[in-house]
Design a protein around this motif. Structure first.
Motif: not given
Length: 393
Positions: A17-33, A37-39
Protein backbone atom coordinates in the motif's frame (compact mmCIF):
# COMPACT_ATOMS: atom_id res chain seq x y z
CA UNK A 1 11.86 -11.93 17.19
CA UNK A 2 8.70 -9.83 17.65
CA UNK A 3 10.63 -6.77 16.51
CA UNK A 4 11.76 -8.57 13.35
CA UNK A 5 8.19 -9.63 12.59
CA UNK A 6 6.99 -6.10 13.19
CA UNK A 7 9.60 -4.66 10.80
CA UNK A 8 8.81 -7.29 8.19
CA UNK A 9 5.12 -6.47 8.55
CA UNK A 10 5.89 -2.76 8.11
CA UNK A 11 7.96 -3.42 4.96
CA UNK A 12 5.20 -5.62 3.56
CA UNK A 13 2.53 -3.04 4.24
CA UNK A 14 4.66 -0.31 2.67
CA UNK A 15 5.13 -2.49 -0.40
CA UNK A 16 1.47 -3.42 -0.75
CA UNK A 17 0.00 0.00 0.00
CA UNK A 18 0.99 3.61 -0.40
CA UNK A 19 -0.11 4.41 3.12
CA UNK A 20 -2.46 3.43 5.95
CA UNK A 21 -4.81 5.52 8.01
CA UNK A 22 -6.57 4.43 11.16
CA UNK A 23 -9.96 5.56 12.43
CA UNK A 24 -10.72 4.89 16.12
CA UNK A 25 -14.41 4.25 16.81
CA UNK A 26 -16.49 4.53 19.94
CA UNK A 27 -20.16 3.61 19.79
CA UNK A 28 -20.30 4.10 16.03
CA UNK A 29 -18.62 7.52 16.10
CA UNK A 30 -15.14 8.69 15.12
CA UNK A 31 -13.08 9.67 18.15
CA UNK A 32 -9.60 9.83 16.59
CA UNK A 33 -7.81 9.38 13.27
CA UNK A 34 -4.21 8.78 12.29
CA UNK A 35 -2.74 9.00 8.78
CA UNK A 36 0.57 7.20 8.25
CA UNK A 37 3.66 9.09 7.11
CA UNK A 38 3.22 7.86 3.52
CA UNK A 39 0.20 10.13 3.16
CA UNK A 40 2.35 13.06 2.12
CA UNK A 41 3.44 11.26 -1.04
CA UNK A 42 -0.12 10.53 -2.13
CA UNK A 43 -2.01 13.58 -0.88
CA UNK A 44 0.61 16.28 -0.30
CA UNK A 45 -0.52 16.60 3.34
CA UNK A 46 1.40 15.13 6.29
CA UNK A 47 0.17 13.32 9.38
CA UNK A 48 0.06 16.54 11.44
CA UNK A 49 -2.19 18.21 8.86
CA UNK A 50 -4.74 15.42 9.27
CA UNK A 51 -4.34 15.41 13.06
CA UNK A 52 -5.13 19.11 13.33
CA UNK A 53 -7.97 18.96 10.81
CA UNK A 54 -10.04 15.73 11.16
CA UNK A 55 -12.33 16.72 8.25
CA UNK A 56 -9.43 17.29 5.83
CA UNK A 57 -9.66 13.85 4.23
CA UNK A 58 -13.34 14.21 3.34
CA UNK A 59 -12.81 17.70 1.93
CA UNK A 60 -10.09 16.29 -0.32
CA UNK A 61 -12.44 13.78 -1.90
CA UNK A 62 -13.61 14.84 -5.35
CA UNK A 63 -17.18 16.14 -5.21
CA UNK A 64 -18.37 13.54 -7.72
CA UNK A 65 -17.08 10.71 -5.50
CA UNK A 66 -17.96 12.07 -2.05
CA UNK A 67 -21.26 10.16 -1.79
CA UNK A 68 -19.73 6.70 -2.25
CA UNK A 69 -16.77 7.53 0.03
CA UNK A 70 -19.05 8.78 2.80
CA UNK A 71 -21.27 5.74 2.36
CA UNK A 72 -18.26 3.43 2.68
CA UNK A 73 -17.18 5.19 5.90
CA UNK A 74 -20.71 5.20 7.33
CA UNK A 75 -21.07 1.45 6.82
CA UNK A 76 -17.62 0.79 8.31
CA UNK A 77 -18.45 2.82 11.42
CA UNK A 78 -21.36 0.53 12.23
CA UNK A 79 -19.18 -2.53 11.69
CA UNK A 80 -20.37 -3.53 8.23
CA UNK A 81 -17.72 -5.10 5.97
CA UNK A 82 -17.24 -2.94 2.88
CA UNK A 83 -15.75 -3.43 -0.59
CA UNK A 84 -12.78 -1.30 -1.67
CA UNK A 85 -13.75 2.00 -3.30
CA UNK A 86 -11.85 3.70 -6.10
CA UNK A 87 -12.23 7.45 -6.03
CA UNK A 88 -10.54 10.75 -6.79
CA UNK A 89 -8.91 13.13 -4.34
CA UNK A 90 -7.66 16.66 -4.80
CA UNK A 91 -3.91 16.71 -4.06
CA UNK A 92 -2.49 19.62 -2.11
CA UNK A 93 -0.98 20.95 -5.35
CA UNK A 94 -4.46 21.02 -6.92
CA UNK A 95 -3.99 17.99 -9.17
CA UNK A 96 -6.45 15.12 -9.19
CA UNK A 97 -5.27 11.69 -8.02
CA UNK A 98 -7.03 8.36 -8.11
CA UNK A 99 -6.81 6.09 -5.04
CA UNK A 100 -8.18 2.69 -4.04
CA UNK A 101 -9.45 2.83 -0.48
CA UNK A 102 -9.73 -0.58 1.23
CA UNK A 103 -11.06 -0.77 4.77
CA UNK A 104 -10.37 -3.49 7.33
CA UNK A 105 -12.45 -3.42 10.53
CA UNK A 106 -11.23 -4.50 13.96
CA UNK A 107 -13.89 -5.55 16.50
CA UNK A 108 -13.87 -6.18 20.26
CA UNK A 109 -14.84 -9.47 21.90
CA UNK A 110 -18.51 -8.48 21.59
CA UNK A 111 -18.19 -7.90 17.86
CA UNK A 112 -18.47 -4.11 18.12
CA UNK A 113 -16.16 -2.14 15.79
CA UNK A 114 -13.43 -0.35 17.76
CA UNK A 115 -11.37 0.94 14.82
CA UNK A 116 -10.76 0.40 11.14
CA UNK A 117 -7.66 0.70 8.96
CA UNK A 118 -7.87 2.25 5.54
CA UNK A 119 -5.31 0.97 3.03
CA UNK A 120 -4.68 3.61 0.37
CA UNK A 121 -3.18 2.77 -3.02
CA UNK A 122 -2.36 5.52 -5.49
CA UNK A 123 -3.80 4.19 -8.77
CA UNK A 124 -3.51 7.41 -10.78
CA UNK A 125 -1.15 5.89 -13.33
CA UNK A 126 -3.31 2.77 -13.60
CA UNK A 127 -6.40 4.90 -14.27
CA UNK A 128 -4.50 6.91 -16.89
CA UNK A 129 -3.44 3.66 -18.59
CA UNK A 130 -7.03 2.36 -18.48
CA UNK A 131 -8.29 5.59 -20.01
CA UNK A 132 -5.63 5.48 -22.72
CA UNK A 133 -6.60 1.88 -23.49
CA UNK A 134 -10.25 2.90 -23.66
CA UNK A 135 -9.41 5.71 -26.08
CA UNK A 136 -7.40 3.34 -28.27
CA UNK A 137 -10.29 0.89 -28.22
CA UNK A 138 -12.68 3.63 -29.29
CA UNK A 139 -10.27 4.72 -32.01
CA UNK A 140 -10.01 1.12 -33.23
CA UNK A 141 -13.79 0.85 -33.29
CA UNK A 142 -13.96 4.16 -35.14
CA UNK A 143 -11.31 3.00 -37.60
CA UNK A 144 -13.17 -0.26 -38.13
CA UNK A 145 -16.40 1.66 -38.64
CA UNK A 146 -14.71 3.97 -41.13
CA UNK A 147 -13.28 0.99 -43.01
CA UNK A 148 -16.77 -0.53 -43.24
CA UNK A 149 -18.15 2.86 -44.24
CA UNK A 150 -15.47 3.11 -46.92
CA UNK A 151 -16.54 -0.20 -48.47
CA UNK A 152 -20.17 0.89 -48.31
CA UNK A 153 -19.45 4.29 -49.85
CA UNK A 154 -17.39 2.75 -52.64
CA UNK A 155 -20.32 0.50 -53.54
CA UNK A 156 -22.84 3.35 -53.35
CA UNK A 157 -20.54 5.64 -55.34
CA UNK A 158 -20.37 3.06 -58.14
CA UNK A 159 -24.16 2.70 -58.18
CA UNK A 160 -24.67 6.48 -58.20
CA UNK A 161 -21.93 7.36 -60.66
CA UNK A 162 -23.18 5.08 -63.43
CA UNK A 163 -26.66 6.63 -63.84
CA UNK A 164 -25.29 10.07 -63.04
CA UNK A 165 -22.75 9.81 -65.87
CA UNK A 166 -25.63 8.88 -68.14
CA UNK A 167 -27.46 12.03 -67.05
CA UNK A 168 -24.36 14.21 -67.48
CA UNK A 169 -23.62 12.99 -70.99
CA UNK A 170 -27.21 13.27 -72.17
CA UNK A 171 -27.96 16.63 -70.63
CA UNK A 172 -25.02 18.09 -72.50
CA UNK A 173 -26.41 16.54 -75.70
CA UNK A 174 -29.85 18.01 -74.98
CA UNK A 175 -28.31 21.44 -74.40
CA UNK A 176 -26.68 21.29 -77.82
CA UNK A 177 -29.94 20.15 -79.40
CA UNK A 178 -31.82 22.97 -77.68
CA UNK A 179 -29.20 25.49 -78.82
CA UNK A 180 -29.67 24.33 -82.44
CA UNK A 181 -33.46 24.18 -82.28
CA UNK A 182 -33.96 27.51 -80.52
CA UNK A 183 -33.29 29.77 -83.58
CA UNK A 184 -35.84 27.77 -85.60
CA UNK A 185 -38.45 28.17 -82.86
CA UNK A 186 -37.63 31.87 -82.56
CA UNK A 187 -38.21 32.37 -86.29
CA UNK A 188 -41.52 30.50 -86.08
CA UNK A 189 -42.53 32.63 -83.07
CA UNK A 190 -41.77 35.87 -84.89
CA UNK A 191 -43.71 34.79 -87.99
CA UNK A 192 -46.71 33.09 -86.34
CA UNK A 193 -46.93 34.43 -82.83
CA UNK A 194 -46.96 32.47 -79.58
CA UNK A 195 -47.63 28.73 -79.60
CA UNK A 196 -47.83 25.87 -77.12
CA UNK A 197 -44.66 23.93 -76.29
CA UNK A 198 -44.45 21.31 -73.52
CA UNK A 199 -47.90 22.35 -72.28
CA UNK A 200 -47.09 26.04 -71.94
CA UNK A 201 -46.73 29.06 -74.21
CA UNK A 202 -43.41 29.21 -76.05
CA UNK A 203 -42.66 32.74 -74.77
CA UNK A 204 -42.55 31.27 -71.26
CA UNK A 205 -41.31 27.80 -72.10
CA UNK A 206 -38.13 28.96 -73.86
CA UNK A 207 -36.57 30.45 -70.71
CA UNK A 208 -38.03 27.69 -68.52
CA UNK A 209 -36.42 24.95 -70.62
CA UNK A 210 -33.06 26.75 -70.51
CA UNK A 211 -33.25 26.98 -66.73
CA UNK A 212 -34.27 23.32 -66.43
CA UNK A 213 -31.41 22.08 -68.58
CA UNK A 214 -28.94 24.24 -66.66
CA UNK A 215 -30.38 23.04 -63.34
CA UNK A 216 -30.08 19.38 -64.32
CA UNK A 217 -26.46 19.90 -65.42
CA UNK A 218 -25.53 21.73 -62.18
CA UNK A 219 -27.28 19.16 -60.03
CA UNK A 220 -25.59 16.27 -61.79
CA UNK A 221 -22.15 17.88 -61.49
CA UNK A 222 -22.82 18.45 -57.79
CA UNK A 223 -23.70 14.78 -57.34
CA UNK A 224 -20.44 13.81 -59.05
CA UNK A 225 -18.41 16.17 -56.83
CA UNK A 226 -20.03 14.90 -53.60
CA UNK A 227 -19.59 11.26 -54.59
CA UNK A 228 -15.94 11.82 -55.53
CA UNK A 229 -15.31 13.68 -52.27
CA UNK A 230 -16.92 10.93 -50.19
CA UNK A 231 -14.93 8.30 -52.07
CA UNK A 232 -11.68 10.14 -51.36
CA UNK A 233 -12.65 10.61 -47.72
CA UNK A 234 -13.46 6.93 -47.29
CA UNK A 235 -10.16 5.70 -48.70
CA UNK A 236 -8.09 3.70 -46.22
CA UNK A 237 -5.84 6.06 -44.30
CA UNK A 238 -2.17 5.13 -44.69
CA UNK A 239 -1.39 6.98 -41.47
CA UNK A 240 1.54 8.71 -43.14
CA UNK A 241 1.85 12.45 -42.58
CA UNK A 242 4.51 13.19 -45.17
CA UNK A 243 2.33 13.83 -48.21
CA UNK A 244 2.02 17.25 -49.83
CA UNK A 245 -1.25 18.73 -48.62
CA UNK A 246 -3.17 21.67 -50.05
CA UNK A 247 -5.05 23.08 -47.05
CA UNK A 248 -7.55 25.02 -49.19
CA UNK A 249 -8.42 21.82 -51.01
CA UNK A 250 -8.85 20.05 -47.65
CA UNK A 251 -11.21 22.80 -46.48
CA UNK A 252 -13.16 22.68 -49.73
CA UNK A 253 -13.68 18.91 -49.43
CA UNK A 254 -14.72 19.21 -45.78
CA UNK A 255 -17.28 21.86 -46.73
CA UNK A 256 -18.65 19.60 -49.46
CA UNK A 257 -19.09 16.71 -47.02
CA UNK A 258 -20.75 18.90 -44.38
CA UNK A 259 -22.69 21.07 -46.83
CA UNK A 260 -26.06 19.61 -45.92
CA UNK A 261 -25.51 20.14 -42.19
CA UNK A 262 -24.25 23.67 -42.85
CA UNK A 263 -27.29 24.43 -44.99
CA UNK A 264 -29.62 23.14 -42.25
CA UNK A 265 -27.79 25.11 -39.53
CA UNK A 266 -27.16 28.56 -40.96
CA UNK A 267 -28.02 30.98 -43.73
CA UNK A 268 -24.88 32.93 -42.94
CA UNK A 269 -21.87 30.77 -43.83
CA UNK A 270 -18.82 32.57 -45.20
CA UNK A 271 -15.52 31.19 -46.44
CA UNK A 272 -12.31 33.09 -47.10
CA UNK A 273 -9.47 31.00 -48.52
CA UNK A 274 -6.00 32.52 -48.75
CA UNK A 275 -4.81 31.68 -52.26
CA UNK A 276 -1.17 32.28 -51.28
CA UNK A 277 -0.99 29.25 -48.95
CA UNK A 278 1.91 26.89 -49.67
CA UNK A 279 1.44 23.13 -49.45
CA UNK A 280 2.52 21.50 -46.20
CA UNK A 281 3.57 17.99 -45.24
CA UNK A 282 0.72 16.06 -43.68
CA UNK A 283 -2.09 13.57 -44.00
CA UNK A 284 -4.98 14.99 -46.03
CA UNK A 285 -7.59 12.54 -44.67
CA UNK A 286 -6.71 13.23 -41.06
CA UNK A 287 -6.67 17.01 -41.54
CA UNK A 288 -9.94 16.81 -43.43
CA UNK A 289 -11.40 15.00 -40.42
CA UNK A 290 -10.26 17.89 -38.20
CA UNK A 291 -12.00 20.51 -40.35
CA UNK A 292 -15.14 18.35 -40.56
CA UNK A 293 -15.18 18.06 -36.75
CA UNK A 294 -14.76 21.82 -36.29
CA UNK A 295 -17.48 22.63 -38.83
CA UNK A 296 -19.81 20.05 -37.28
CA UNK A 297 -19.26 21.49 -33.79
CA UNK A 298 -19.87 25.01 -35.10
CA UNK A 299 -23.13 23.92 -36.75
CA UNK A 300 -24.34 22.15 -33.61
CA UNK A 301 -23.61 25.22 -31.49
CA UNK A 302 -25.92 27.52 -33.45
CA UNK A 303 -29.30 28.28 -31.94
CA UNK A 304 -30.86 29.95 -35.00
CA UNK A 305 -30.24 29.94 -38.72
CA UNK A 306 -29.26 33.59 -39.04
CA UNK A 307 -26.30 33.02 -36.69
CA UNK A 308 -23.04 32.99 -38.61
CA UNK A 309 -20.16 30.61 -39.21
CA UNK A 310 -17.02 32.07 -40.77
CA UNK A 311 -14.21 29.87 -42.00
CA UNK A 312 -10.94 31.26 -43.24
CA UNK A 313 -7.44 30.08 -44.06
CA UNK A 314 -4.44 32.35 -43.76
CA UNK A 315 -0.67 32.41 -43.79
CA UNK A 316 1.07 33.84 -40.72
CA UNK A 317 2.98 37.10 -41.11
CA UNK A 318 6.32 35.29 -40.84
CA UNK A 319 5.05 32.70 -43.37
CA UNK A 320 6.08 29.86 -41.08
CA UNK A 321 2.60 28.56 -40.32
CA UNK A 322 -0.87 28.19 -41.76
CA UNK A 323 -4.03 28.84 -39.79
CA UNK A 324 -7.51 27.41 -40.27
CA UNK A 325 -9.99 29.48 -38.29
CA UNK A 326 -13.61 28.43 -37.71
CA UNK A 327 -15.61 31.11 -35.91
CA UNK A 328 -19.24 30.66 -34.94
CA UNK A 329 -21.80 32.87 -33.22
CA UNK A 330 -23.32 29.97 -31.35
CA UNK A 331 -23.89 29.03 -27.72
CA UNK A 332 -20.26 29.25 -26.71
CA UNK A 333 -18.64 27.14 -23.99
CA UNK A 334 -18.72 27.75 -20.25
CA UNK A 335 -15.36 28.62 -18.74
CA UNK A 336 -15.47 25.61 -16.41
CA UNK A 337 -16.05 23.31 -19.42
CA UNK A 338 -13.47 24.96 -21.69
CA UNK A 339 -10.49 23.59 -19.73
CA UNK A 340 -11.80 20.03 -20.23
CA UNK A 341 -13.05 20.43 -23.78
CA UNK A 342 -10.08 18.54 -25.32
CA UNK A 343 -10.37 15.67 -22.81
CA UNK A 344 -11.45 12.35 -24.30
CA UNK A 345 -15.15 11.61 -23.77
CA UNK A 346 -15.84 15.10 -22.40
CA UNK A 347 -18.87 16.56 -24.12
CA UNK A 348 -21.45 19.24 -23.46
CA UNK A 349 -23.83 17.45 -25.85
CA UNK A 350 -24.15 14.05 -24.16
CA UNK A 351 -27.96 14.27 -24.29
CA UNK A 352 -27.96 14.90 -28.04
CA UNK A 353 -25.56 12.10 -28.94
CA UNK A 354 -22.16 13.74 -28.48
CA UNK A 355 -19.36 11.24 -27.81
CA UNK A 356 -16.70 13.68 -26.65
CA UNK A 357 -14.15 12.20 -29.04
CA UNK A 358 -14.23 14.65 -31.97
CA UNK A 359 -12.14 17.42 -30.43
CA UNK A 360 -9.87 14.98 -28.62
CA UNK A 361 -9.06 13.12 -31.84
CA UNK A 362 -8.67 16.42 -33.71
CA UNK A 363 -6.30 17.71 -31.03
CA UNK A 364 -4.12 14.59 -31.35
CA UNK A 365 -4.13 14.77 -35.16
CA UNK A 366 -3.00 18.40 -35.11
CA UNK A 367 -0.36 17.60 -32.46
CA UNK A 368 0.96 14.76 -34.62
CA UNK A 369 1.34 17.29 -37.42
CA UNK A 370 3.45 19.49 -35.15
CA UNK A 371 0.68 22.04 -34.83
CA UNK A 372 -1.72 23.50 -32.26
CA UNK A 373 -5.49 23.43 -31.86
CA UNK A 374 -6.88 26.18 -29.63
CA UNK A 375 -10.36 27.30 -28.66
CA UNK A 376 -11.50 30.71 -27.50
CA UNK A 377 -15.07 30.97 -26.35
CA UNK A 378 -17.43 33.49 -24.87
CA UNK A 379 -20.40 31.69 -23.33
CA UNK A 380 -23.59 32.76 -25.04
CA UNK A 381 -21.75 34.56 -27.84
CA UNK A 382 -19.73 31.99 -29.77
CA UNK A 383 -16.49 30.10 -30.21
CA UNK A 384 -13.40 30.46 -32.35
CA UNK A 385 -11.39 27.32 -33.14
CA UNK A 386 -7.92 27.84 -34.60
CA UNK A 387 -5.73 25.15 -36.12
CA UNK A 388 -2.12 26.23 -36.60
CA UNK A 389 0.09 24.03 -38.77
CA UNK A 390 3.79 24.54 -39.48
CA UNK A 391 4.81 25.16 -43.07
CA UNK A 392 8.19 23.51 -42.47
CA UNK A 393 8.30 20.64 -40.00
Amino acid sequence: MDLQIEKRYERLINFLTDYIYTVKIDDGKVVDTFHGPGCVNVTGYNSEDYKSDPELWYRMVHEKDSKKVLDQARRALVGEDVEPVEHRIIHRDGSIRWVRNSIIITRDHLGKPIYYDGLINDITNLKAAEKEAEIRQQQLLQADKMASLGVLISGIAHEINNPNNFILLNIQLFQKIWKDVLPILEDYFKENGDFVLAGMLYSRASSKINQSLEGILNGSERIRKIVNTLTDYAKIDSGQIESDVDINKIVDMAITITSNLIKQSTNNFKVELDSSLPTIKGNSQQLEQVVINLLTNACHSLKKKDSSINLRTELSDDKKSIRIVVKDKGRGIKEKDLKHIMDPFFTTRRDSGGTGLGLSISYNIVKNHGGELSLLSDFGKGTTATVTLPVDK
